[in-house]
Design an enzyme around this catalytic site. Structure first.
Site, PDB file in Angstrom:
ATOM      1  CD  GLU A  69      -2.598   1.270   2.323  1.00  0.00           C
ATOM      2  OE1 GLU A  69      -2.754   0.447   3.196  1.00  0.00           O
ATOM      3  OE2 GLU A  69      -3.389   2.402   2.496  1.00  0.00           O
ATOM      4  NE  ARG A 300       3.816  -7.836  10.661  1.00  0.00           N
ATOM      5  CZ  ARG A 300       3.147  -7.073   9.756  1.00  0.00           C
ATOM      6  NH1 ARG A 300       2.096  -7.487   9.083  1.00  0.00           N
ATOM      7  NH2 ARG A 300       3.690  -5.601   9.323  1.00  0.00           N
ATOM      8  CE  LYS A 310       3.362   0.021   4.587  1.00  0.00           C
ATOM      9  NZ  LYS A 310       2.537  -0.084   3.439  1.00  0.00           N
TER      10      LYS A 310
HETATM   11  P1  ATP Z   1       2.431  -2.353   8.166  1.00  0.00           P
HETATM   12  O1  ATP Z   1       2.226  -3.264   8.871  1.00  0.00           O
HETATM   13  O2  ATP Z   1       3.880  -1.995   8.189  1.00  0.00           O
HETATM   14  O3  ATP Z   1       1.817  -1.205   8.055  1.00  0.00           O
HETATM   15  P2  ATP Z   1       1.473  -3.372   5.964  1.00  0.00           P
HETATM   16  O4  ATP Z   1       1.135  -5.138   5.785  1.00  0.00           O
HETATM   17  O5  ATP Z   1       0.423  -2.510   5.981  1.00  0.00           O
HETATM   18  O6  ATP Z   1       2.607  -3.030   6.570  1.00  0.00           O
HETATM   19  P3  ATP Z   1       1.827  -3.272   3.129  1.00  0.00           P
HETATM   20  O7  ATP Z   1       2.100  -2.187   2.192  1.00  0.00           O
HETATM   21  O8  ATP Z   1       0.248  -3.761   2.931  1.00  0.00           O
HETATM   22  O9  ATP Z   1       1.919  -2.990   4.281  1.00  0.00           O
HETATM   23  O10 ATP Z   1       2.564  -4.803   2.971  1.00  0.00           O
HETATM   24  C1  ATP Z   1       2.698  -5.127   1.594  1.00  0.00           C
HETATM   25  C2  ATP Z   1       3.025  -6.735   1.826  1.00  0.00           C
HETATM   26  O11 ATP Z   1       4.082  -6.711   2.625  1.00  0.00           O
HETATM   27  C3  ATP Z   1       2.081  -7.402   2.478  1.00  0.00           C
HETATM   28  O12 ATP Z   1       1.827  -8.497   1.827  1.00  0.00           O
HETATM   29  C4  ATP Z   1       2.648  -7.738   3.807  1.00  0.00           C
HETATM   30  O13 ATP Z   1       1.955  -8.912   4.296  1.00  0.00           O
HETATM   31  C5  ATP Z   1       4.070  -7.598   3.752  1.00  0.00           C
HETATM   32  N1  ATP Z   1       4.411  -7.204   4.862  1.00  0.00           N
HETATM   33  C6  ATP Z   1       4.215  -6.108   5.465  1.00  0.00           C
HETATM   34  N2  ATP Z   1       5.132  -5.953   6.621  1.00  0.00           N
HETATM   35  C7  ATP Z   1       5.787  -7.375   6.628  1.00  0.00           C
HETATM   36  C8  ATP Z   1       6.483  -7.838   7.657  1.00  0.00           C
HETATM   37  N3  ATP Z   1       7.026  -7.500   8.926  1.00  0.00           N
HETATM   38  N4  ATP Z   1       7.263  -9.333   7.528  1.00  0.00           N
HETATM   39  C9  ATP Z   1       6.755  -9.705   6.215  1.00  0.00           C
HETATM   40  N5  ATP Z   1       6.027  -9.143   5.297  1.00  0.00           N
HETATM   41  C10 ATP Z   1       5.383  -8.123   5.521  1.00  0.00           C
HETATM   42 MG    MG Z   2      -1.376  -3.900   4.658  1.00  0.00          MG
END
Ligand code: ATP
Ligand code: MG
Length: 593
Positions: A69, A300, A310
């Protein structure tokens, strides 16, 4: 349904061999059981036939996607997902799409889009024209929502968001039907159209799927799929004022792009039934055909002494606890790039930690080991002195001369550099002790050491300042001891120290970094900001060998005995600034035990 148990597996490493993981096992099994299954876009004309994801490349068997995102910069957690998704596509001769999940115009912008594109490229991955935006599918998503309404599978709800929350129930109690749940299809369609035209304020209506308000899985209690947002979108501008929700958008985007394996983190485990429910309905409406994409979840990445959320990273930047997204202390990919972590080291790290379903917090030093491993072979060595004291060679009466210093100890083919040598030198203050403990092999009165790549010297006397600290060390040198000359072999010394000719040394500024947070799990603190390490950045005015005057931004070196460094910038007065990437050994663990 937060599955994260932040205390479980603290400091442990996930048990997994590089390259093998449960997801690859699933793919191998799928391929074994159905080798002919070239999953192809089923050939059904799309409602809008110009869909650009459907190309001649549609016959690949394996298609994954990385779906960020654009509401922040990518971090090391994302790197795990990138390496997994792109790694699988590479190894199975498939494709990995880069897809922006851009359905919330309020927090997303094109600065983030650009930074994400650059970071995925920097890691060394390529999406081969498969760059998509969920916002490309707004027309489909809208027309499919109409299908859901027409089939009695969705309705417009006019409860306020608080009322919707109240009706939703809890993990232990069922939800209640909305009084609007049985609205007539024609009325639903009429309101939805007016919502789209901008006739209503933001909180007036939403569209919800009609599933089961008593389901034990809260995600199935009539999830909202559309809401009103009077907000300009980074790509579609003012075209829309209704925006689809994540769960609805994600599975449909996967299906439109013919994704085969939709890999996401464990918090989406409970959303999988909804993912399947939506797509199966669309098969029933004859919009999609089987086989459908399948979602699989993995844990994660969590790292000690840092936060990987984020929302928290945005706060660190916007409230100026750090100097921007690319502050070298940040776990963002732009941050670790500026810190000097090579992309290979991050890929090596992701290989080592593997992919599993076990929640854990990985020790940050595991990542640093990968960084050292990547840098050791590639970095030229340089002499830099952090805390200089003067060393005078009393019997050296030459004007000056040069010593040949090898650029890399393991690879003579990388050549040598000339180090100027003269009567007055700088040495590291920690290399001289008046009263050395047992086992100290460096300089002390009466001791003999080698000035690395130069001569053997013997300490004859020293001067102290008013506080009793050594100010100047005096010594004599042995003229036939110069490194590389025939006579030098007869000198057997235990200590080898680095040095600089004082009139040739140049000024450098060095940024030394420590962990950004004091505790191993800052997210476990009531307020993670109270755990910030106030000493995470220290600036040192150092002296370096003259060759460092020619370095350029991004050049990386090992400063002997101090660690690996990257040239960050040149100050207005011409002084080069270096960031310490990592120390030579894991001094942090020692210091804190
Ligand atoms: P955050 O929790 O930091 O806001 P998010 O999951 O909302 O992260 P996205 O931009 O939606 O951020 O993530 C893009 C992809 O990266 C998703 O498939 C998510 O599952 C993966 N992702 C995000 N954080 C991690 C992490 N700590 N370890 C592994 N994969 C991750
Ligand atoms: Mg997300």
């Amino acid at each position: 349904m937060n599955k994260k148990n932040t205390n479980s597996g603290l400091m442990s490493n996930e048990p997994s061999k590089p390259g093998i993981n449960f997801i690859r096992n699933i793919i191998d099994n799928d391929l074994k059981n159905n080798p002919q299954n070239n999953r192809k876009w089923a050939g059904k004309p799309m409602p809008h036939s110009e869909f650009k994801g459907s190309t001649e490349q549609d016959t690949v068997a394996i298609r994954t996607r990385f779906p960020p995102e654009p509401n922040g910069y990518l971090h090391l957690g994302h790197a795990k997902s990138i390496c997994l998704n792109f790694g699988i596509a590479n190894d199975y001769h498939g494709l990995c799409h880069l897809r922006f999940d851009d359905t919330n115009p309020v927090s997303e912008n094109s600065e983030y889009v650009e930074s994400i594109i650059n970071s995925v490229r920097w890691l060394g991955f390529d999406w081969d024209n498969q760059l998509f935006y969920a916002s490309d599918y707004f027309d489909y998503l809208y027309s499919f929502a109409i299908k859901f309404i027409e089939n009695g599978d969705a309705y417009v709800d006019s409860l306020s968001s608080d009322e919707i929350k109240d009706h939703r129930g809890t993990l232990t109690s069922p939800g209640k039907n909305s009084p609007f749940r049985n609205r007539a299809v024609a009325e639903n369609l009429d309101i939805f159209e007016k919502m789209r035209k901008g006739n209503f304020k933001e909180e007036c209506h939403v569209v919800r799927l009609k599933i089961d308000m008593e389901s034990p899985n809260i995600n199935l209690r009539d999830p909202v799929i559309y809401r009103i947002r009077h907000h300009s979108h980074h790509k579609t501008g003012k075209n829309w004022c209704v925006y689809p929700m994540y769960d609805y958008t994600h599975c449909i985007s996967d299906a439109l792009e013919n994704i085969t394996y939709s890999l996401c983190t464990l918090e989406f485990e409970d959303h999988r039934v909804l993912y399947d429910w939506i797509l199966e309905k669309l098969v029933k409406y004859q919009i999609f055909e089987n086989p459908l994409p399948k979602q699989y979840e993995f844990s994660r990445l969590n790292l000690t002494h840092i936060v990987l959320s984020k929302r928290k990273l945005v706060q660190l930047v916007s409230e100026k606890y750090v100097d921007g997204w690319d502050d070298p202390r940040m776990p963002t990919l732009v941050g670790v790039k500026r810190r000097g972590y090579p992309p290979e080291s991050i890929k090596l790290f992701c290989d080592r930690i593997g992919v599993s379903k076990a929640d854990s917090i990985i020790d940050y030093s595991l990542l640093e080991d990968c960084v050292r491993e990547s840098l050791n072979n590639s970095c030229y060595r340089k002499f830099v002195i952090f805390n200089p004291i003067k060393l005078i060679i009393e019997n050296y009466n030459e004007a000056e001369e040069f010593c040949d210093a090898s650029n890399h100890p393991k690879t003579p083919e990388n050549g040598t550099r000339k180090l100027p040598f003269s009567k007055e030198l700088w040495i590291e203050s920690t290399d001289f002790l008046v009263n050395p403990p047992k086992g100290f092999f460096r300089l002390f009165p009466g001791n003999i050491v080698r000035l690395k790549f130069g001569y053997v010297i013997e300490c004859t006397r020293y001067e102290i300042d008013e506080n009793g600290n050594p100010l100047t060390v005096y010594c004599r040198y042995f003229p036939d001891s110069k490194s590389g000359t025939a006579g030098s072999n007869k000198y057997k010394v235990k200590g080898n120290i680095h040095w600089l000719s004082s009139k040739h040394a140049i000024k450098c500024e060095i940024n030394l970094f420590d962990r950004l947070f004091k505790s191993a799990n800052p997210s476990g603190c009531d307020n993670f900001l109270t755990d910030l390490n106030q000493n995470s950045k220290v600036i040192v005015n150092a002296l370096g060998e003259p060759s460092l005057a020619q370095t350029r931004k991004g050049d990386q070196f090992q400063f002997e005995r101090h660690g690996y460094f990257i040239m960050d910038d040149t100050k207005n007065n011409g002084i080069p600034v270096f960031n310490r990437t990592v120390t030579l050994r894991d001094t942090w663990v020692k210091k804190n035990k």
